[in-house]
Motif scaffolding. Sequence first.
Motif, PDB file in Angstrom:
ATOM      1  N   TYR A  21      54.662 -48.861  18.672  1.00 45.51           N
ATOM      2  CA  TYR A  21      53.718 -47.863  19.028  1.00 45.51           C
ATOM      3  C   TYR A  21      52.540 -48.411  18.609  1.00 45.51           C
ATOM      4  CZ  TYR A  21      52.312 -42.753  16.907  1.00 45.51           C
ATOM      5  OH  TYR A  21      51.600 -42.100  16.874  1.00 45.51           O
ATOM      6  N   ARG A  25      49.417 -47.704  20.387  1.00 44.29           N
ATOM      7  CA  ARG A  25      48.993 -46.273  19.849  1.00 44.29           C
ATOM      8  C   ARG A  25      48.057 -47.080  18.817  1.00 44.29           C
ATOM      9  NH1 ARG A  25      50.313 -40.537  19.358  1.00 44.29           N
ATOM     10  NH2 ARG A  25      49.611 -40.206  21.237  1.00 44.29           N
ATOM     11  N   ARG A  58      56.967 -41.751   9.418  1.00 42.51           N
ATOM     12  CA  ARG A  58      57.206 -40.403  10.124  1.00 42.51           C
ATOM     13  C   ARG A  58      57.179 -40.710  12.028  1.00 42.51           C
ATOM     14  NH1 ARG A  58      53.110 -36.889   7.691  1.00 42.51           N
ATOM     15  NH2 ARG A  58      51.592 -37.700   8.974  1.00 42.51           N
ATOM     16  N   ARG A  62      61.432 -40.487  13.543  1.00 44.07           N
ATOM     17  CA  ARG A  62      60.720 -39.648  14.814  1.00 44.07           C
ATOM     18  C   ARG A  62      61.235 -40.922  15.842  1.00 44.07           C
ATOM     19  NH1 ARG A  62      57.187 -40.502  18.334  1.00 44.07           N
ATOM     20  NH2 ARG A  62      57.273 -38.819  20.416  1.00 44.07           N
ATOM     21  N   ARG A 327      64.378 -39.405  21.359  1.00 43.87           N
ATOM     22  CA  ARG A 327      62.777 -38.554  20.835  1.00 43.87           C
ATOM     23  C   ARG A 327      62.803 -40.071  22.394  1.00 43.87           C
ATOM     24  NH1 ARG A 327      61.357 -33.359  19.653  1.00 43.87           N
ATOM     25  NH2 ARG A 327      61.526 -33.187  16.708  1.00 43.87           N
ATOM     26  N   GLY A 331      55.546 -41.311  23.915  1.00 43.38           N
ATOM     27  CA  GLY A 331      54.644 -40.331  22.861  1.00 43.38           C
ATOM     28  C   GLY A 331      54.261 -39.823  24.406  1.00 43.38           C
ATOM     29  N   THR A 332      53.179 -39.042  23.596  1.00 42.85           N
ATOM     30  CA  THR A 332      52.607 -38.151  25.156  1.00 42.85           C
ATOM     31  C   THR A 332      51.767 -38.987  26.052  1.00 42.85           C
ATOM     32  OG1 THR A 332      50.526 -38.658  23.592  1.00 42.85           O
ATOM     33  CG2 THR A 332      51.552 -36.695  24.154  1.00 42.85           C
ATOM     34  N   GLN A 333      52.602 -39.174  27.255  1.00 45.77           N
ATOM     35  CA  GLN A 333      52.296 -39.302  28.598  1.00 45.77           C
ATOM     36  C   GLN A 333      51.986 -38.846  29.356  1.00 45.77           C
ATOM     37  OE1 GLN A 333      53.219 -43.278  29.650  1.00 45.77           O
ATOM     38  NE2 GLN A 333      53.007 -42.438  27.193  1.00 45.77           N
TER      39      GLN A 333
ATOM     40  N   TYR B  46      47.775 -37.722  14.768  1.00 47.74           N
ATOM     41  CA  TYR B  46      49.073 -38.560  16.166  1.00 47.74           C
ATOM     42  C   TYR B  46      50.184 -38.267  15.672  1.00 47.74           C
ATOM     43  CZ  TYR B  46      44.783 -40.637  16.758  1.00 47.74           C
ATOM     44  OH  TYR B  46      43.435 -41.176  18.143  1.00 47.74           O
ATOM     45  N   GLY B  47      50.440 -37.596  14.686  1.00 47.47           N
ATOM     46  CA  GLY B  47      52.057 -37.550  14.029  1.00 47.47           C
ATOM     47  C   GLY B  47      52.933 -36.569  15.181  1.00 47.47           C
ATOM     48  N   LEU B  49      50.815 -34.905  17.331  1.00 49.06           N
ATOM     49  CA  LEU B  49      50.064 -34.790  18.726  1.00 49.06           C
ATOM     50  C   LEU B  49      51.617 -35.417  19.372  1.00 49.06           C
ATOM     51  CD1 LEU B  49      47.349 -37.072  19.464  1.00 49.06           C
ATOM     52  CD2 LEU B  49      47.330 -34.154  20.489  1.00 49.06           C
ATOM     53  N   ASP B  50      51.924 -36.802  18.669  1.00 50.71           N
ATOM     54  CA  ASP B  50      53.417 -37.065  19.025  1.00 50.71           C
ATOM     55  C   ASP B  50      54.732 -35.896  18.643  1.00 50.71           C
ATOM     56  OD1 ASP B  50      52.767 -39.656  18.893  1.00 50.71           O
ATOM     57  OD2 ASP B  50      53.513 -40.260  17.675  1.00 50.71           O
ATOM     58  N   ARG B  51      54.185 -35.408  18.747  1.00 48.34           N
ATOM     59  CA  ARG B  51      55.415 -34.163  18.658  1.00 48.34           C
ATOM     60  C   ARG B  51      55.500 -33.410  19.656  1.00 48.34           C
ATOM     61  NH1 ARG B  51      57.182 -30.589  13.285  1.00 48.34           N
ATOM     62  NH2 ARG B  51      55.986 -32.684  12.680  1.00 48.34           N
ATOM     63  N   LEU B  52      53.665 -32.427  19.691  1.00 54.91           N
ATOM     64  CA  LEU B  52      53.703 -31.389  20.664  1.00 54.91           C
ATOM     65  C   LEU B  52      53.793 -32.315  22.451  1.00 54.91           C
ATOM     66  CD1 LEU B  52      50.139 -31.052  19.251  1.00 54.91           C
ATOM     67  CD2 LEU B  52      51.960 -29.267  19.802  1.00 54.91           C
ATOM     68  N   GLY B  53      53.316 -33.497  22.107  1.00 55.98           N
ATOM     69  CA  GLY B  53      54.335 -34.048  23.826  1.00 55.98           C
ATOM     70  C   GLY B  53      55.743 -34.494  23.493  1.00 55.98           C
ATOM     71  N   ASP B  54      56.806 -35.022  22.468  1.00 54.46           N
ATOM     72  CA  ASP B  54      57.834 -34.740  22.836  1.00 54.46           C
ATOM     73  C   ASP B  54      58.348 -33.008  23.792  1.00 54.46           C
ATOM     74  OD1 ASP B  54      57.890 -37.303  21.876  1.00 54.46           O
ATOM     75  OD2 ASP B  54      58.781 -36.485  19.832  1.00 54.46           O
ATOM     76  N   VAL B  58      51.280 -31.371  25.186  1.00 52.96           N
ATOM     77  CA  VAL B  58      50.015 -31.675  25.189  1.00 52.96           C
ATOM     78  C   VAL B  58      50.267 -33.508  26.019  1.00 52.96           C
ATOM     79  CG1 VAL B  58      48.449 -33.010  23.990  1.00 52.96           C
ATOM     80  CG2 VAL B  58      49.076 -30.662  23.100  1.00 52.96           C
ATOM     81  N   GLU B  59      49.406 -33.408  26.547  1.00 55.73           N
ATOM     82  CA  GLU B  59      49.513 -34.959  27.624  1.00 55.73           C
ATOM     83  C   GLU B  59      48.206 -35.535  28.087  1.00 55.73           C
ATOM     84  OE1 GLU B  59      50.840 -33.798  31.468  1.00 55.73           O
ATOM     85  OE2 GLU B  59      49.279 -32.690  32.414  1.00 55.73           O
TER      86      GLU B  59
END
Lengths: 334, 118
Positions: A21, A25, A58, A62, A327, A331-333, B46-47, B49-54, B58-59
């Motif tokens: 991570y 990040r 978290r 996760r 998961r 993350g956000t790709q 960022y936690g 954003l991670d979840r929203l990305g999952d 959000v991207e």
Amino acid sequence: VTGDRLARRYQTLLRFYPSDYRARRGAEMLDTYLMAAPPGRRRPTAADALDVVGGGLRARLRDRGAQSLLDALPVAGVLALSAAAFLGATWLLLVETYHGFPSDGTPRLGAFNSAAAVAWICWLIAAGIFAVAPRAIRPAVGVALLATFVAVPIERVIASMAPWDVAGFWYLPPVQVVLPQVALGLLALSAPVRPGQVVRWAPLAAASSALAFHFAPQELLDQLSFFYRSAAPKVFLGTALVLLGAGLAVAIVLGLRRDARAPWVPLLVLVPVGLLLAVWWARATSDYTPGHNAWPRLVLASTTSVVVTIGLLAATVVLVGRYGPRRARQGTQR
Amino acid sequence: VTTPLREPTFLILTALAGQPLHGYGLITEVGLLSDGRLTLRPGTLYGALDRLGDDGLVEVDHEEVVDGRLRRYYRLTDSGVDVLTAVAARLPRNAPPATERLKVRAAGFRARPVGGTA
């Protein structure tokens, strides 16, 4: 130079995050922390440190697909606060305001039999604060926890001032009464600061239900007794069963809504439930003959319950990580 | 299996509805949107954003390197726009009945005689 030092300190803190991570990040988060820091700051604030530790935890959960464990904490916190408030009200009504036994010369605290009443009142105040000013719930629970921690030692000091030895301190709160209360209090620290309009009244409603003792038939009260040591097993057994039942009921409701927090709520409340049951079991299986020492049984039962319930929680996290839905680790790709 | 959309998440989506933003930009924007009531910290942000990305809401839009540091901008996905549209439409619908009932409740309390319900 100051900025470099601050950056290094944030980098050290960011080690709480998993290494993959951080690789993904870390630089971005560091930049955000530095931008948010006012000029001249040399070290991260305590709030930033807590934020990093919480965020790292978290991220690790996760990665194991168990993020919902943290999301379930506020729900379990409300249940724990409700149980703690109920116990506080129960001890006030059942033990602290009972004046049926003769005075042994130990100083009393006004209308109450011991200074532990202050701790129980603090739990009722915390329940009230949760209803009317929930943003202050954590300091309120903190104060109640502190009062609970010091209740037993303070009482021992007061009792030592009695003109003669107070045999067994029979009306004073023993450690086994305080221990589950502390466990409930620690979980109650996670109660939400923005609860719903109905949920915020739950702890106060639970405390009010203890008023039933005030109107209970004398035969039932005689069975419960008016001393902590003899009342605690029955009160704890009842509280443990209701708390576990409430945890399961909440899990069923959340499960029906396909809410990922569902399985974690009963697992979290199982920790204080285990301690309540441990005290019940240790006292229920002890005889009361002179010279009998219940401590080894209490220590064994309490330690076993904490190890088993926290172990169960940890094992579930590991199992979910291994066999549960994974998961996306990226993350956000883009 | 999901958890409900909470206020910080809603505000992050709202902040991104206007334009792509980087982490600190999001923190500032959420503070403005909540009139300073909500201060997001980076770990929390960022936690989320991670979840929203999952969840595919959000991207990453693009990345920049400023003063040797990485700055990543985020944007709403089409699903994110749909979710925010649905929630935003629900909020005004729910507000009038809530306001109405609060008025009734306040009137009821004023009308009730002091000292009990008898």
